[in-house]
Write a protein that holds these residues in place. Sequence first.
Motif, PDB file in Angstrom:
ATOM      1  N   ASN A 275      -7.315   1.532   5.097  1.00 50.58           N
ATOM      2  CA  ASN A 275      -7.560   1.321   3.663  1.00 50.58           C
ATOM      3  C   ASN A 275      -8.821   1.994   3.144  1.00 50.58           C
ATOM      4  O   ASN A 275      -9.405   1.540   2.175  1.00 50.58           O
ATOM      5  CB  ASN A 275      -7.656  -0.180   3.381  1.00 50.58           C
ATOM      6  CG  ASN A 275      -6.346  -0.879   3.665  1.00 50.58           C
ATOM      7  OD1 ASN A 275      -5.299  -0.399   3.255  1.00 50.58           O
ATOM      8  ND2 ASN A 275      -6.404  -1.975   4.390  1.00 50.58           N
ATOM      9  N   GLY A 276      -9.253   3.048   3.802  1.00 52.44           N
ATOM     10  CA  GLY A 276     -10.457   3.725   3.335  1.00 52.44           C
ATOM     11  C   GLY A 276     -11.275   4.261   4.494  1.00 52.44           C
ATOM     12  O   GLY A 276     -10.786   4.366   5.620  1.00 52.44           O
TER      13      GLY A 276
ATOM     14  N   ASP B  60     -13.385   5.188  -0.731  1.00 51.08           N
ATOM     15  CA  ASP B  60     -11.958   5.540  -0.788  1.00 51.08           C
ATOM     16  C   ASP B  60     -11.755   6.986  -0.316  1.00 51.08           C
ATOM     17  O   ASP B  60     -10.873   7.276   0.466  1.00 51.08           O
ATOM     18  CB  ASP B  60     -11.413   5.374  -2.214  1.00 51.08           C
ATOM     19  CG  ASP B  60     -11.395   3.888  -2.613  1.00 51.08           C
ATOM     20  OD1 ASP B  60     -11.379   3.040  -1.687  1.00 51.08           O
ATOM     21  OD2 ASP B  60     -11.409   3.592  -3.821  1.00 51.08           O
TER      22      ASP B  60
END
Length: 518
Positions: free
Chosen positions: A180-181, A161
Amino acid sequence: MKSSRLKFFLWGIVLGAAAVATALYLEDKKSKLQEGWQHGAFMEIFVRSYKDSNGDGIGDLKGLTQSLDHLKDLGIKGIWLMPITASADRDHGYATRDFRNIDPDYGTLADFDTLIQEAHKRGIGVIMDYVLNHSAKEHPFFEEALKNPQSPYRQWYEWRDEKPVGWDIWGRDPWVSAANGNYLATFGPHMPDFNMRNPEVVKYHEDSLKFWLDRGIDGFRLDAVPHLIENNAKDWNDQPESRQLTGHFTRLIKSYPNKYVVCEATAEPKIYAREDICGGAFAFGLENQIAKAAKGEAEAIQKVAQYYTQAPHTLASFASNHDQFAGKRLWDQVNGNEVQYKLAAATYLLLPGTPFIYYGEEIGMAGVKGLTDDPFIRGPYSWQANETTAGFTAGQPYRAISGNVSTHHAQAQKAGTDNLWSFYRDMLTLRNARVSLSKGSYESAKAQAQVLTYQRKAGQENTVVVINYGLQPTTLTLEGVDHQASLRALYPSKGAANQKGSTLTVPAQSVQVFAVEK
Ligand SMILES: [Ca+2]
Ligand SMILES: [Ca+2]
């Protein structure tokens, strides 16, 4: 029949059928090749550039199958195919999109099966590149992981993350920021690293390796194995976990009889050549001494002489390969000097280790006109003196052709005598005929000024190799050879006299091979 007897009878049938099925399965797994085939010379082949069979300008498996006699004529015992699995890069093939299918550019699984059968008929083994560390960004698993953080495939790759800090792999940050990361990509954003600590990923690779082994592949070139597992920003290269996992895959492959594994491990090839890791590994570090030795550099000749006194003989030697970090094509390394070219070839074709010839090397192919970097050394094979197609395709070649196609192509080389092709063929004929050269010991290795001498022994067979890289003839005394010994000339077969005793006259820039007979 009483029911107990009937049961017994039925069980007999079941067990009998199981025994037959097991026997057939084992028979099927049995290698079609002779024991020890992997000590013969290999050809590294970039299928995209080897031979096009259907005129689309791209080399393919059918084209390669049609070329097997050509390889057999040279004395080749093994082929290493750069990735033939479906790739997203549509070039080198290391960005794998499907680990269990053939790239549509190259053909079908049926074409693969035919290639294997036809190669085996000619006593040639086939190994293929297998990429463990990463997939293509376009692989369905990664696409799933990228778009859905809840997907189980998220755990198949290295996602964080928070973007990790302090990483530097060959001058770049391997962590790539996505929607998303952040994901790890050692070899660039288009090739995300697998999470090799995930047992499901390991199982997936095991099953993929079995998929090809069950189809009859004779082994693998395992790509970039020191990069399987990273620990932190500092400890990312060649971690103990990577060595252990590589050994695990090697053991799986070798649970099938007579298979061969060769690893790409640039920093520590001698360690990766150990039986408990790969068994075979490319002799990185030797290749850049070979052309220097051929040019007569005394320090390089000394290093060549020493190399296999301290290295496992299961290493794989080469003069150049498909990666420009390992050097240009041999032709360009010696600037087209064919005398030096032959000296370079003899240097690694007669030493211990399994020789890997880079396609085109045996006909003196130069780099590609007008290109640089890796594409420069990955050109279409020069079959004929055709300035547009090189005889590689009936259509338009996907990439420009070699700079010396008019003078150096397979057709002329095979028709001629006393050229590079005949030299490579003579060296491989010697290697194939003499077990001492293919897998014997390495003894009395010595560099005396610009002359390299050594012996290879196996059982009663004793072979002496003498290579003079210098411009002057010289006289020397062979170490470890009795002064009354008879030396029978094996190479050159014409023009070299048999010798008596250990004192030898060596012509300038020459290769001489003798059988030592009492
Ligand atoms: Ca084609
Ligand atoms: Ca990795």
